[in-house]
Design a protein around this motif. Structure first.
Motif, PDB file in Angstrom:
ATOM      1  N   TRP A 291       0.862  -1.189   0.000  1.00 21.21           N
ATOM      2  CA  TRP A 291       0.000   0.000   0.000  1.00 21.21           C
ATOM      3  C   TRP A 291       0.893   1.231   0.000  1.00 21.21           C
ATOM      4  CZ3 TRP A 291      -3.655   1.698   4.579  1.00 21.21           C
ATOM      5  CH2 TRP A 291      -4.368   2.840   4.177  1.00 21.21           C
ATOM      6  N   ARG A 292       0.786   2.029  -1.060  1.00 24.07           N
ATOM      7  CA  ARG A 292       1.592   3.233  -1.207  1.00 24.07           C
ATOM      8  C   ARG A 292       0.671   4.452  -1.244  1.00 24.07           C
ATOM      9  NH1 ARG A 292       5.605   0.673  -5.851  1.00 24.07           N
ATOM     10  NH2 ARG A 292       6.858  -0.582  -4.388  1.00 24.07           N
ATOM     11  N   PRO A 293       0.351   4.989  -0.057  1.00 19.07           N
ATOM     12  CA  PRO A 293      -0.538   6.161  -0.013  1.00 19.07           C
ATOM     13  C   PRO A 293       0.069   7.337  -0.758  1.00 19.07           C
ATOM     14  CG  PRO A 293      -0.254   5.189   2.175  1.00 19.07           C
ATOM     15  CD  PRO A 293       0.766   4.551   1.272  1.00 19.07           C
ATOM     16  N   GLY A 294      -0.802   8.241  -1.207  1.00 20.56           N
ATOM     17  CA  GLY A 294      -0.319   9.402  -1.928  1.00 20.56           C
ATOM     18  C   GLY A 294       0.639  10.238  -1.102  1.00 20.56           C
ATOM     19  N   SER A 295       0.400  10.291   0.202  1.00 24.89           N
ATOM     20  CA  SER A 295       1.322  10.981   1.111  1.00 24.89           C
ATOM     21  C   SER A 295       1.624  10.027   2.254  1.00 24.89           C
ATOM     22  CB  SER A 295       0.693  12.264   1.656  1.00 24.89           C
ATOM     23  OG  SER A 295      -0.508  11.981   2.352  1.00 24.89           O
ATOM     24  N   GLY A 296       2.907   9.808   2.493  1.00 24.60           N
ATOM     25  CA  GLY A 296       3.283   8.910   3.577  1.00 24.60           C
ATOM     26  C   GLY A 296       4.101   7.750   3.068  1.00 24.60           C
ATOM     27  N   ALA A 297       4.649   6.999   4.034  1.00 21.71           N
ATOM     28  CA  ALA A 297       5.517   5.878   3.707  1.00 21.71           C
ATOM     29  C   ALA A 297       4.707   4.666   3.259  1.00 21.71           C
ATOM     30  CB  ALA A 297       6.367   5.518   4.919  1.00 21.71           C
ATOM     31  N   GLU A 298       5.389   3.750   2.565  1.00 19.65           N
ATOM     32  CA  GLU A 298       4.751   2.501   2.124  1.00 19.65           C
ATOM     33  C   GLU A 298       4.315   1.679   3.329  1.00 19.65           C
ATOM     34  OE1 GLU A 298       6.351   0.079  -1.287  1.00 19.65           O
ATOM     35  OE2 GLU A 298       6.876  -1.273   0.369  1.00 19.65           O
ATOM     36  N   ILE A 299       3.159   1.035   3.219  1.00 14.08           N
ATOM     37  CA  ILE A 299       2.591   0.249   4.311  1.00 14.08           C
ATOM     38  C   ILE A 299       2.641  -1.228   3.928  1.00 14.08           C
ATOM     39  CG2 ILE A 299       0.547  -0.163   5.726  1.00 14.08           C
ATOM     40  CD1 ILE A 299      -0.251   2.734   5.200  1.00 14.08           C
ATOM     41  N   ALA A 300       3.158  -2.049   4.844  1.00 10.95           N
ATOM     42  CA  ALA A 300       3.350  -3.474   4.576  1.00 10.95           C
ATOM     43  C   ALA A 300       2.021  -4.228   4.635  1.00 10.95           C
ATOM     44  CB  ALA A 300       4.324  -4.069   5.587  1.00 10.95           C
ATOM     45  N   PRO A 301       1.923  -5.368   3.944  1.00  7.23           N
ATOM     46  CA  PRO A 301       0.661  -6.116   3.918  1.00  7.23           C
ATOM     47  C   PRO A 301       0.243  -6.678   5.272  1.00  7.23           C
ATOM     48  CG  PRO A 301       2.420  -7.326   2.814  1.00  7.23           C
ATOM     49  CD  PRO A 301       2.940  -5.957   3.059  1.00  7.23           C
ATOM     50  N   ASP A 302       1.210  -6.939   6.172  1.00  5.56           N
ATOM     51  CA  ASP A 302       0.805  -7.461   7.476  1.00  5.56           C
ATOM     52  C   ASP A 302       0.047  -6.431   8.303  1.00  5.56           C
ATOM     53  OD1 ASP A 302       2.950  -5.824   7.864  1.00  5.56           O
ATOM     54  OD2 ASP A 302       4.031  -7.152   9.215  1.00  5.56           O
ATOM     55  N   VAL A 303       0.000  -5.173   7.816  1.00  5.68           N
ATOM     56  CA  VAL A 303      -0.780  -4.127   8.469  1.00  5.68           C
ATOM     57  C   VAL A 303      -2.142  -3.964   7.808  1.00  5.68           C
ATOM     58  CG1 VAL A 303      -0.892  -1.663   9.023  1.00  5.68           C
ATOM     59  CG2 VAL A 303       1.286  -2.891   9.223  1.00  5.68           C
ATOM     60  N   PHE A 304      -2.152  -3.789   6.468  1.00  8.80           N
ATOM     61  CA  PHE A 304      -3.416  -3.443   5.820  1.00  8.80           C
ATOM     62  C   PHE A 304      -4.253  -4.657   5.404  1.00  8.80           C
ATOM     63  CE2 PHE A 304      -0.438  -3.460   2.201  1.00  8.80           C
ATOM     64  CZ  PHE A 304      -1.138  -4.192   1.258  1.00  8.80           C
ATOM     65  N   VAL A 305      -3.634  -5.829   5.215  1.00  9.05           N
ATOM     66  CA  VAL A 305      -4.435  -6.998   4.831  1.00  9.05           C
ATOM     67  C   VAL A 305      -5.391  -7.410   5.952  1.00  9.05           C
ATOM     68  CG1 VAL A 305      -4.340  -9.447   4.238  1.00  9.05           C
ATOM     69  CG2 VAL A 305      -2.829  -7.822   3.085  1.00  9.05           C
ATOM     70  N   PRO A 306      -4.920  -7.550   7.223  1.00 11.92           N
ATOM     71  CA  PRO A 306      -5.888  -7.847   8.302  1.00 11.92           C
ATOM     72  C   PRO A 306      -6.952  -6.773   8.460  1.00 11.92           C
ATOM     73  CG  PRO A 306      -3.635  -8.280   9.031  1.00 11.92           C
ATOM     74  CD  PRO A 306      -3.532  -7.559   7.723  1.00 11.92           C
ATOM     75  N   LEU A 307      -6.558  -5.496   8.231  1.00 13.14           N
ATOM     76  CA  LEU A 307      -7.534  -4.406   8.328  1.00 13.14           C
ATOM     77  C   LEU A 307      -8.604  -4.545   7.256  1.00 13.14           C
ATOM     78  CD1 LEU A 307      -7.996  -1.752   9.943  1.00 13.14           C
ATOM     79  CD2 LEU A 307      -6.809  -0.560   8.109  1.00 13.14           C
ATOM     80  N   ALA A 308      -8.186  -4.888   6.040  1.00 12.26           N
ATOM     81  CA  ALA A 308      -9.152  -5.091   4.952  1.00 12.26           C
ATOM     82  C   ALA A 308     -10.065  -6.274   5.251  1.00 12.26           C
ATOM     83  CB  ALA A 308      -8.402  -5.324   3.636  1.00 12.26           C
ATOM     84  N   LEU A 309      -9.505  -7.327   5.818  1.00 11.28           N
ATOM     85  CA  LEU A 309     -10.307  -8.510   6.147  1.00 11.28           C
ATOM     86  C   LEU A 309     -11.327  -8.192   7.226  1.00 11.28           C
ATOM     87  CD1 LEU A 309     -10.521 -11.533   5.438  1.00 11.28           C
ATOM     88  CD2 LEU A 309      -8.938 -11.989   7.305  1.00 11.28           C
ATOM     89  N   GLN A 310     -10.936  -7.403   8.210  1.00 17.28           N
ATOM     90  CA  GLN A 310     -11.819  -7.059   9.324  1.00 17.28           C
ATOM     91  C   GLN A 310     -12.988  -6.182   8.890  1.00 17.28           C
ATOM     92  OE1 GLN A 310      -9.819  -4.981  12.478  1.00 17.28           O
ATOM     93  NE2 GLN A 310     -11.644  -4.810  13.744  1.00 17.28           N
ATOM     94  N   HIS A 311     -12.757  -5.347   7.871  1.00 19.96           N
ATOM     95  CA  HIS A 311     -13.786  -4.371   7.478  1.00 19.96           C
ATOM     96  C   HIS A 311     -14.376  -4.669   6.102  1.00 19.96           C
ATOM     97  CE1 HIS A 311     -13.137  -1.706  10.922  1.00 19.96           C
ATOM     98  NE2 HIS A 311     -11.860  -2.038  10.822  1.00 19.96           N
ATOM     99  N   GLN A 312     -14.412  -5.933   5.716  1.00 26.12           N
ATOM    100  CA  GLN A 312     -15.059  -6.393   4.490  1.00 26.12           C
ATOM    101  C   GLN A 312     -14.511  -5.697   3.230  1.00 26.12           C
ATOM    102  OE1 GLN A 312     -17.356  -5.420   7.293  1.00 26.12           O
ATOM    103  NE2 GLN A 312     -16.741  -7.468   7.899  1.00 26.12           N
ATOM    104  N   LEU A 313     -13.203  -5.427   3.231  1.00 25.42           N
ATOM    105  CA  LEU A 313     -12.558  -4.851   2.050  1.00 25.42           C
ATOM    106  C   LEU A 313     -11.642  -5.854   1.361  1.00 25.42           C
ATOM    107  CD1 LEU A 313     -11.586  -1.325   3.465  1.00 25.42           C
ATOM    108  CD2 LEU A 313     -13.465  -1.862   1.914  1.00 25.42           C
ATOM    109  N   SER A 314     -11.624  -7.086   1.870  1.00 29.10           N
ATOM    110  CA  SER A 314     -10.673  -8.072   1.346  1.00 29.10           C
ATOM    111  C   SER A 314     -10.909  -8.357  -0.130  1.00 29.10           C
ATOM    112  CB  SER A 314     -10.766  -9.377   2.155  1.00 29.10           C
ATOM    113  OG  SER A 314      -9.923 -10.365   1.612  1.00 29.10           O
ATOM    114  N   THR A 315     -12.175  -8.549  -0.515  1.00 28.39           N
ATOM    115  CA  THR A 315     -12.461  -8.888  -1.909  1.00 28.39           C
ATOM    116  C   THR A 315     -12.133  -7.722  -2.834  1.00 28.39           C
ATOM    117  OG1 THR A 315     -14.210 -10.393  -1.180  1.00 28.39           O
ATOM    118  CG2 THR A 315     -14.234  -9.713  -3.488  1.00 28.39           C
ATOM    119  N   ALA A 316     -12.425  -6.484  -2.410  1.00 29.62           N
ATOM    120  CA  ALA A 316     -12.043  -5.321  -3.219  1.00 29.62           C
ATOM    121  C   ALA A 316     -10.527  -5.254  -3.376  1.00 29.62           C
ATOM    122  CB  ALA A 316     -12.568  -4.041  -2.574  1.00 29.62           C
TER     123      ALA A 316
END
Length: 514
Positions: A291-316
């Motif tokens: 995950w490379r936000p427009g502003s800010g450092a790159e975010i690793a998948p071990d951070v955003f993948v569980p977040l996506a899974l928790q909030h029904q964003l995994s399929t998107a």
């Protein structure tokens, strides 16, 4: 005298604080009700948009069929389209204003005549609240060409949270009513109604609007018990609510940023090589997301993948990864049919019919590429569900290979291998790190490899970082595949293309990557 003055001040300040807290409590009660109704209308609008989009795709797939209408092959096609679409309960053919067959009922619908549709729009005909033959339910029908889809009665079933809200789905003008759902309200005999409120949300891209309405109620300040409770604990509760709301808003902000990042293309794909253990020939690549936000450092998948899974964003998220990876790697895969592309998915993604339809459509122009795509299911959840097994079978019949990722470290166990057919296992680097040690897990690694060989499953072992680990794997299982920093770190697509100049000149070796 001083004590009396202080007591009077305490009483006055106490009354003032209680009045303020009571007013804020009533405002919060109303605000919560407004937010509740707005959230219900947004959820209903989202479901309406998804249903319209998926039904359109189903009808166009049906129209694209080349079989004779209502032939056995045509009925099989209609049935398959029905199975992969959660927003339709059946799909059939119409001729001369009659439904002549459907995927689930075959030719038993023959002779049923339809009245003129409630609305025609862009080649589509729409009927609402129609009694469906051979069924006791009423539903909506949508036609296109010679095909007709019967909408699922559960399309507008909102979550239990919003069962106290009345719902109407209409066109933007309000002239055409597509669905109406009545609320299931609990008794509010002791809490008088303040007023009713209706909120309407409209789609920016479709002629659809959803209106949710419900009653607002007085905060129960006039009952003695509630009033005393408010006087005793109001300040503490208010402080606690503010803390919780602040934390919740921060969390929602992160989720919103992730949702926007997926939508705006901030998810980047990298590719790590997979090689043959015996001779280090390149087998393919695993797709890794960042995950490379427009502003800010790159975010690793071990951070955003569980977040996506928790909030029904995994399929998107996985749709974004699959779409980008296929676009970037299509020519490389087409040029070398021996290469594979491994893509990580979650159990909920495989269970999502919309994802199955998405990946089938993405590869429909080049169906031969499906043989080169490995979908690796991360075992964070139970994979012994009928829906999961059904969709795995659909994918495998289409040509995809289904693997279990990180086998042995999640929730999967050996019984799952007999419940659902898999093509391979990926052994986590936790076990790889024990190969040259005295750890008890060393024997587990040997047993996992032996079990995979006996079950005729392909194997990729992760985390190979040293020559010693590679030699240890060669001694145990020289015919499997491996992945790790010894063979190459995740690379951008531009680097992959540098290692695959046109025309491709034969199989690459892992040594070329270091």
């Amino acid at each position: 005298m001083a004590i009396k003055v202080r007591f009077k001040k305490l009483v006055l300040w106490g009354c003032a604080c209680s009045a303020v807290l009571g007013f804020l409590g009533q405002c919060a009660f109303i605000w919560a009700g407004v937010s509740h109704i707005r959230a219900a209308s947004l959820q209903a609008l989202q479901r309406a948009e998804d249903a319209a989009r998926d039904t359109n795709q189903a009808l166009r797939l049906a129209e694209a069929g080349s079989f004779e209408m209502c032939s056995d092959d045509d009925l099989v096609l209609l049935k398959q389209i029905t199975y992969v679409n959660i927003y339709i309960s059946d799909i059939g053919r119409i001729h001369d204003g009659r439904i002549v067959c459907t995927g689930l009922w075959g030719r038993n619908f023959a002779g049923h005549r339809l009245d003129p549709p409630m609305r025609t729009l862009g080649g589509y005909g729409i009927w609402t609240n129609l009694q469906i033959p051979a069924s006791r339910r009423r539903s909506n029908l949508i036609s296109f060409g010679n095909s007709v889809a019967i909408a699922s009665p559960a399309t507008f079933d909102l979550s239990e949270t919003y069962r106290d809200v009345d719902l109407r789905v209409t066109d933007r003008s309000g002239r055409y009513l597509y669905a109406a759902v009545s609320a299931r309200r609990a008794s509010h005999a002791e809490t008088p109604a303040l007023s009713g409120l209706a909120l309407r949300e409209c789609s920016p891209s479709m002629d659809l609007c959803a209106q949710a309405s419900s009653e607002l109620h007085w905060y129960p300040l006039l009952r003695p018990v509630e009033l005393l409770s408010l006087l005793a604990a109001g300040l503490l509760c208010a402080a606690g609510i503010l803390v919780v709301r602040q934390w919740g808003q921060r969390r929602d902000n992160v989720v919103d940023k992730l949702r926007e990042g997926i939508r705006d293309g901030e998810i980047a794909t990298l590719y790590q090589p997979i090689v043959c253990v015996r001779d280090l020939r390149l087998k393919g690549y695993e797709v890794l997301a960042r995950w490379r936000p427009g502003s800010g450092a790159e975010i690793a998948p071990d951070v955003f993948v569980p977040l996506a899974l928790q909030h029904q964003l995994s399929t998107a998220l996985v749709k974004a990864v699959v779409g980008q990876a296929l676009e970037q790697m299509r020519e490389i895969l087409s040029a070398d049919p021996a290469l594979v592309l491994a893509i990580n998915t979650e159990v909920v993604d495989i269970e999502e019919d919309a994802f199955i339809l998405f990946i089938l459509e993405k590869t429909s122009a080049s169906p031969e590429l499906r043989q080169q795509i490995h979908l690796e299911v991360t075992e964070r959840a139970d994979i012994c569900t009928p829906r999961f097994s059904r969709n795995v079978e659909i994918l495998r019949r289409a040509g995809f290979s289904i693997w279990i990722d990180d086998f042995g470290t999640g929730s999967a166990n050996l019984s799952h291998l007999s419940y659902t057919q898999f093509d391979g296992l990926k052994i986590d680097k936790l076990f790889t790190s024990t190969l040259n040690t005295a750890s008890p897990l060393k024997s587990v690694t040997h047993n996992l490899l032996r079990m995979a060989r006996e079950l005729d499953l392909q194997v990729v072992i992760e985390g190979i970082e040293t020559e010693e680990q590679l030699e240890a794997v060669r001694k145990i299982a020289p015919d499997i595949y491996a992945q790790g920093w010894l063979f190459g770190r995740p690379a951008e697509i531009s680097e992959i293309w540098k290692r695959h100049p046109e025309p491709l000149a034969g199989p690459a070796l892992a040594r070329d990557w270091v």
